[in-house]
Design an enzyme around this catalytic site. Structure first.
Site, mmCIF file in Angstrom:
data_model
loop_
_atom_site.group_PDB
_atom_site.id
_atom_site.type_symbol
_atom_site.label_atom_id
_atom_site.label_comp_id
_atom_site.label_asym_id
_atom_site.label_seq_id
_atom_site.Cartn_x
_atom_site.Cartn_y
_atom_site.Cartn_z
ATOM 1 N N TRP A 127 33.435 35.124 41.252
ATOM 2 C CA TRP A 127 34.187 35.640 39.977
ATOM 3 C C TRP A 127 34.428 34.254 40.543
ATOM 4 C CZ3 TRP A 127 40.222 35.545 41.262
ATOM 5 C CH2 TRP A 127 41.046 36.402 40.372
ATOM 6 N N ASP A 208 38.369 39.439 49.660
ATOM 7 C CA ASP A 208 39.045 40.022 48.079
ATOM 8 C C ASP A 208 38.398 41.732 47.790
ATOM 9 O OD1 ASP A 208 40.723 39.712 46.096
ATOM 10 O OD2 ASP A 208 39.107 39.139 45.133
ATOM 11 N N LYS A 243 43.534 47.497 38.386
ATOM 12 C CA LYS A 243 43.108 48.533 38.757
ATOM 13 C C LYS A 243 42.673 49.809 39.157
ATOM 14 C CE LYS A 243 40.217 44.306 37.195
ATOM 15 N NZ LYS A 243 40.707 42.598 38.125
#
Length: 388
Positions: A127, A208, A243
């Site tokens: 990312w 993460d 999310k």
């Protein structure tokens, strides 16, 4: 004054969203930013969240005071149980953060103070904001190999070979599950082997986790986190509820640190509070209360898990449906990769052509957000992938 200030180039993902909003085509398809969309193409409000909000509103009104620096107590306890299946391990410190990005930054600032000469290693690819956050904290950031020549499998032996050469106290950023952008994850045995190298080389793993439950299931996706706690090494875990609870705007996240002893954990907890104080002072209240309410209520917790399962199953169904429509292309990666994203392997030029010709928006790395697929746009996306 400020004449020397340079123009900000913009975040590549958020800038693409701006382009999407300006696109006048009625049939445009957004497969770029990492939102979960339902079958109607809408970002949903989960029923569990709606009911938790009603419970909070029904309670006696109290003053909206600051939370402690480390956040909502019930939230922190529930999150530690959610991540580690253990809320009472005194070697683990957990604090509330401003989303997953806030957790990464607090962890980065903490590590930079106590390991100022260390460098950070991230997967290639990763990312984009991982690089920006750690570079912004003052770290040198390097890349370790992740995919093999096919671009669809982890090159685990080469990854381990690099880890085995890193200096002591190097910080290695790892994706706990549903790797972003590839959707290609390590297997449980590979996680165990990786932690053995971390222990041998005195590396600091920083996991993460933004998609727990959207890959294979909540417990399966948490394997890397729980194995870290069992491995006898120190490590950090950033976590986001954006999310999995569809709470993007509430900025609800957490940072956990697995320590060697209870005594060290106490000191780390204090220093993390100090780090928060110099960043944003206190985390926000409402989102943490929603999550804590759902985790503490048996019925709401069960409802949320059902909704999480439904989100995962819908994305799996969309993967299968798109695969069936593009079978001549043999895009079997759609079935192997996990979570919200698939790594198409398309070049930036091919992604640009797809956007221009078909109005289908992907990240220029070739990442596709499969959560944006639904029955009304599958044929259009299939045509776009066939015409790259």
């Amino acid at each position: 004054m400020f004449e020397h200030v340079e123009t900000y180039p913009g975040d590549p993902i958020l800038s693409l969203m701006d382009d999407y909003q300006r696109d006048p085509r009625a049939d445009k398809v957004n497969l770029s930013i990492g939102f979960y969309y339902d079958g109607a193409g809408q970002v949903p409000v989960l029923s569990s969240v709606r009911q938790a909000r009603a419970l909070l509103e029904a309670r006696a009104e109290t003053a909206n005071l600051y939370l402690p620096m480390d956040g909502h107590g019930g939230f922190r306890e529930a999150v530690q149980r959610y991540l580690f299946a253990d809320s009472d391990n005194p070697r683990i410190v957990t604090l509330q953060s401003v989303g997953g990005s806030g957790a990464l930054r607090v962890g980065a600032d903490f590590l930079k103070r106590w390991y100022p000469d260390s460098q950070v290693w991230v997967s290639d690819p990763t990312w984009d904001n991982h690089l920006a956050i750690f570079q912004g904290a003052g770290f040198g950031v390097n890349r370790y190999p992740y995919l093999d020549a096919s671009g669809q499998q982890v090159d685990f032996q080469r990854l381990l070979q690099v880890f085995a050469t890193l200096p002591a106290n190097s910080i290695v950023l790892l994706h706990a599950c549903c790797h972003n952008p590839t959707g290609v994850d390590l297997a449980p045995g590979q996680w165990d082997a990786l932690y053995a190298v971390c222990r041998e080389r005195s590396l600091i793993p920083f996991l993460d986790a933004a998609y727990l439950g959207l890959g294979e299931g909540l417990d399966e996706d948490a394997y890397a986190i729980r194995a870290l706690a069992r491995a006898g090494i120190t490590g950090l875990v950033s976590n986001s509820f954006s999310k999995v609870f569809s709470l993007y705007g509430e900025r609800v996240g957490s940072l956990s640190v697995v320590c060697d002893s209870v005594e060290i954990a106490g000191r780390v907890a204090g220093q993390l509070k100090g780090t928060v104080r110099t960043n944003y002072s206190n985390p926000p209240r409402h989102g943490a209360e929603l999550v804590a309410t759902i985790f503490s209520d048996v019925g709401l917790n069960a409802l949320w898990r059902e909704e999480l399962d439904a989100m995962r199953e819908r994305m799996l169904a969309m993967r299968r449906a798109l695969y069936e429509r593009v079978k001549p292309l043999d895009l079997d990666y759609l079935l192997r990769q996990k979570g919200m994203f698939s790594y198409t392997g398309l070049s930036a030029a091919a992604v640009d052509r797809i956007r221009e010709r078909h109005g289908v928006y992907l990240i220029r790395s070739g990442r596709m957000c499969v959560a944006g697929l639904n029955e009304s746009n599958l044929d259009q996306v299939a045509r776009a992938l066939s015409d790259h």
